[in-house]
Write a protein that holds these residues in place. Sequence first.
Motif, PDB file in Angstrom:
ATOM      1  N   MET A 152      13.113 -15.203  -0.799  1.00  0.00           N
ATOM      2  CA  MET A 152      11.820 -15.427  -1.481  1.00  0.00           C
ATOM      3  C   MET A 152      10.657 -15.154  -0.542  1.00  0.00           C
ATOM      4  SD  MET A 152       9.718 -16.302  -3.855  1.00  0.00           S
ATOM      5  CE  MET A 152      10.506 -17.131  -5.220  1.00  0.00           C
ATOM      6  N   LEU A 153      10.723 -15.686   0.713  1.00  0.00           N
ATOM      7  CA  LEU A 153       9.626 -15.506   1.651  1.00  0.00           C
ATOM      8  C   LEU A 153       9.404 -14.031   1.960  1.00  0.00           C
ATOM      9  CD1 LEU A 153      10.140 -18.481   4.140  1.00  0.00           C
ATOM     10  CD2 LEU A 153       8.396 -18.242   2.367  1.00  0.00           C
ATOM     11  N   GLU A 154      10.487 -13.279   2.150  1.00  0.00           N
ATOM     12  CA  GLU A 154      10.366 -11.848   2.440  1.00  0.00           C
ATOM     13  C   GLU A 154       9.727 -11.118   1.268  1.00  0.00           C
ATOM     14  OE1 GLU A 154      13.176  -8.006   3.562  1.00  0.00           O
ATOM     15  OE2 GLU A 154      13.987 -10.030   3.668  1.00  0.00           O
ATOM     16  N   ARG A 155      10.099 -11.516   0.041  1.00  0.00           N
ATOM     17  CA  ARG A 155       9.524 -10.884  -1.137  1.00  0.00           C
ATOM     18  C   ARG A 155       8.032 -11.180  -1.239  1.00  0.00           C
ATOM     19  NH1 ARG A 155      13.025 -12.493  -4.376  1.00  0.00           N
ATOM     20  NH2 ARG A 155      12.035 -14.143  -5.569  1.00  0.00           N
ATOM     21  N   LEU A 156       7.626 -12.430  -0.928  1.00  0.00           N
ATOM     22  CA  LEU A 156       6.213 -12.783  -0.956  1.00  0.00           C
ATOM     23  C   LEU A 156       5.435 -12.023   0.111  1.00  0.00           C
ATOM     24  CD1 LEU A 156       6.239 -16.637  -1.592  1.00  0.00           C
ATOM     25  CD2 LEU A 156       5.492 -14.849  -3.156  1.00  0.00           C
ATOM     26  N   ASP A 157       6.044 -11.806   1.287  1.00  0.00           N
ATOM     27  CA  ASP A 157       5.378 -11.036   2.335  1.00  0.00           C
ATOM     28  C   ASP A 157       5.102  -9.613   1.848  1.00  0.00           C
ATOM     29  OD1 ASP A 157       5.437 -13.181   4.019  1.00  0.00           O
ATOM     30  OD2 ASP A 157       7.183 -12.538   5.155  1.00  0.00           O
ATOM     31  N   THR A 158       6.081  -9.017   1.185  1.00  0.00           N
ATOM     32  CA  THR A 158       5.914  -7.662   0.657  1.00  0.00           C
ATOM     33  C   THR A 158       4.844  -7.630  -0.426  1.00  0.00           C
ATOM     34  OG1 THR A 158       8.237  -7.158   1.125  1.00  0.00           O
ATOM     35  CG2 THR A 158       7.107  -5.741  -0.445  1.00  0.00           C
ATOM     36  N   GLN A 159       4.853  -8.633  -1.293  1.00  0.00           N
ATOM     37  CA  GLN A 159       3.844  -8.712  -2.347  1.00  0.00           C
ATOM     38  C   GLN A 159       2.456  -8.868  -1.750  1.00  0.00           C
ATOM     39  OE1 GLN A 159       4.985 -11.920  -4.931  1.00  0.00           O
ATOM     40  NE2 GLN A 159       6.835 -10.883  -5.671  1.00  0.00           N
ATOM     41  N   PHE A 160       2.340  -9.670  -0.699  1.00  0.00           N
ATOM     42  CA  PHE A 160       1.062  -9.877  -0.031  1.00  0.00           C
ATOM     43  C   PHE A 160       0.537  -8.562   0.526  1.00  0.00           C
ATOM     44  CE2 PHE A 160      -1.080 -11.790   3.959  1.00  0.00           C
ATOM     45  CZ  PHE A 160      -2.314 -11.838   3.336  1.00  0.00           C
ATOM     46  N   ARG A 161       1.394  -7.843   1.242  1.00  0.00           N
ATOM     47  CA  ARG A 161       0.982  -6.556   1.824  1.00  0.00           C
ATOM     48  C   ARG A 161       0.549  -5.574   0.739  1.00  0.00           C
ATOM     49  NH1 ARG A 161       5.899  -3.491   3.463  1.00  0.00           N
ATOM     50  NH2 ARG A 161       5.742  -3.003   1.241  1.00  0.00           N
ATOM     51  N   ASP A 162       1.374  -5.439  -0.301  1.00  0.00           N
ATOM     52  CA  ASP A 162       1.059  -4.471  -1.358  1.00  0.00           C
ATOM     53  C   ASP A 162      -0.224  -4.845  -2.082  1.00  0.00           C
ATOM     54  OD1 ASP A 162       3.359  -3.166  -0.629  1.00  0.00           O
ATOM     55  OD2 ASP A 162       4.542  -3.852  -2.347  1.00  0.00           O
ATOM     56  N   SER A 163      -0.412  -6.145  -2.320  1.00  0.00           N
ATOM     57  CA  SER A 163      -1.609  -6.617  -3.006  1.00  0.00           C
ATOM     58  C   SER A 163      -2.862  -6.330  -2.181  1.00  0.00           C
ATOM     59  CB  SER A 163      -1.495  -8.119  -3.274  1.00  0.00           C
ATOM     60  OG  SER A 163      -2.699  -8.640  -3.789  1.00  0.00           O
ATOM     61  N   VAL A 164      -2.793  -6.585  -0.877  1.00  0.00           N
ATOM     62  CA  VAL A 164      -3.948  -6.352   0.000  1.00  0.00           C
ATOM     63  C   VAL A 164      -4.281  -4.868   0.076  1.00  0.00           C
ATOM     64  CG1 VAL A 164      -4.717  -6.424   2.415  1.00  0.00           C
ATOM     65  CG2 VAL A 164      -3.662  -8.446   1.369  1.00  0.00           C
ATOM     66  N   LEU A 165      -3.277  -4.035   0.290  1.00  0.00           N
ATOM     67  CA  LEU A 165      -3.531  -2.596   0.402  1.00  0.00           C
ATOM     68  C   LEU A 165      -4.088  -2.023  -0.900  1.00  0.00           C
ATOM     69  CD1 LEU A 165      -0.378  -1.426   2.424  1.00  0.00           C
ATOM     70  CD2 LEU A 165      -2.677  -1.913   3.277  1.00  0.00           C
ATOM     71  N   ASN A 166      -3.557  -2.485  -2.009  1.00  0.00           N
ATOM     72  CA  ASN A 166      -4.055  -2.009  -3.306  1.00  0.00           C
ATOM     73  C   ASN A 166      -5.489  -2.490  -3.548  1.00  0.00           C
ATOM     74  OD1 ASN A 166      -3.697  -0.874  -6.107  1.00  0.00           O
ATOM     75  ND2 ASN A 166      -4.003  -3.030  -6.627  1.00  0.00           N
ATOM     76  N   GLY A 167      -5.751  -3.768  -3.263  1.00  0.00           N
ATOM     77  CA  GLY A 167      -7.070  -4.326  -3.522  1.00  0.00           C
ATOM     78  C   GLY A 167      -8.160  -3.691  -2.685  1.00  0.00           C
ATOM     79  N   LEU A 168      -7.863  -3.402  -1.420  1.00  0.00           N
ATOM     80  CA  LEU A 168      -8.863  -2.808  -0.540  1.00  0.00           C
ATOM     81  C   LEU A 168      -9.037  -1.315  -0.801  1.00  0.00           C
ATOM     82  CD1 LEU A 168      -8.183  -4.654   2.837  1.00  0.00           C
ATOM     83  CD2 LEU A 168      -9.911  -5.151   1.098  1.00  0.00           C
ATOM     84  N   SER A 169      -8.145  -0.753  -1.600  1.00  0.00           N
ATOM     85  CA  SER A 169      -8.279   0.658  -1.995  1.00  0.00           C
ATOM     86  C   SER A 169      -9.159   0.819  -3.228  1.00  0.00           C
ATOM     87  CB  SER A 169      -6.894   1.263  -2.282  1.00  0.00           C
ATOM     88  OG  SER A 169      -6.067   1.210  -1.139  1.00  0.00           O
ATOM     89  N   GLN A 170      -9.520  -0.300  -3.868  1.00  0.00           N
ATOM     90  CA  GLN A 170     -10.323  -0.247  -5.092  1.00  0.00           C
ATOM     91  C   GLN A 170     -11.808  -0.088  -4.761  1.00  0.00           C
ATOM     92  OE1 GLN A 170      -8.553  -0.232  -8.035  1.00  0.00           O
ATOM     93  NE2 GLN A 170      -6.796  -0.335  -6.637  1.00  0.00           N
TER      94      GLN A 170
END
Length: 312
Positions: free
Chosen positions: A1-19
């Motif tokens: 679960m923690l590893e999945r949340l880390d991946t979600q965090f990274r993807d969310s940040v990269l996507n959000g800052l690309s907007q």
Amino acid sequence: MLERLDTQFRDSVLNGLSQDPKTLEPKWFYDAEGSALFDQICQLPEYYPTRTEAAILQERAGEIADALDEGVVLYEPGAGSLRKARIVLDALKNPAGFVPTDISATHLHRAAESLSCDFPDLPIDPVGCDFTKHLAMPAAIDKDMPVTLFFPGSTIGNFEPRQAETLLRRFRQETGAVHLLIGVDLVKNQETLVAAYDDRAGVTAAFNLNLLKRINRELGGDFSVDRFRHIALFNERKSRIEMHLESLGDQSVGIADRRFDFVAGERIHTENSYKYSPEHFTELAANTGWGNPKFWTDTKSLFGVFLFTAAA
């Protein structure tokens, strides 16, 4: 679960800052440091929602308990410190269980351990999960037990109205809940609203800026945190408080082999907090299958607590 949340965090940040404009999802505020800062915010004199909602729950706990089933399972998404859950659990008639969930699993389990000392006979099953994605029901909870969803703190206000409808509809479907007990921040004067999200002690600013520190810690970012400032403003047209992080100069930030450029004055939109009239929120809830509302508020009509029943 923690590893999945880390991946979600990274993807969310990269996507959000690309907007354009740049955004960061507010659910990522709540690492251990962010959760601790939010607990401090809840004690601030300017931050009326927590103490006002707690007072309403305390005053109306008997009425709430009378309206709910005996032997109910209380399910709290995004549970945090569990302070308000204590008030409700103390009033319920023979509750069968309590399921708190939170994206900050460490903070959640610490709070659940403390709660279990006060309710030694109550089965407490904390679940570390992201309620915006899915609600998990522990296997120990009998599917035939009546479930009441407890969603305090005006967390629902962090979502766009259509997103809020989707969330409430999904909550009902995934838990089979019979009742929804929910806290909603009400429309009021702009000065009170802005002060609640931009306190004089600077705790909310530290909470907002901690999101950049978390990116640096967990994603190898190189934000110069002191080159951003916290902004809180009221968007009257959309009836919401907005929180932003504003760049104090032209700069470039690296995260996970990506670079993001900022010009002076450019903002990262980090959070919304929608404010509702009782009538507007009742209509929103009805659109998602929650009806027969009971409503309680304080003497100044700052905050509202609703109890809805799932439509047949």
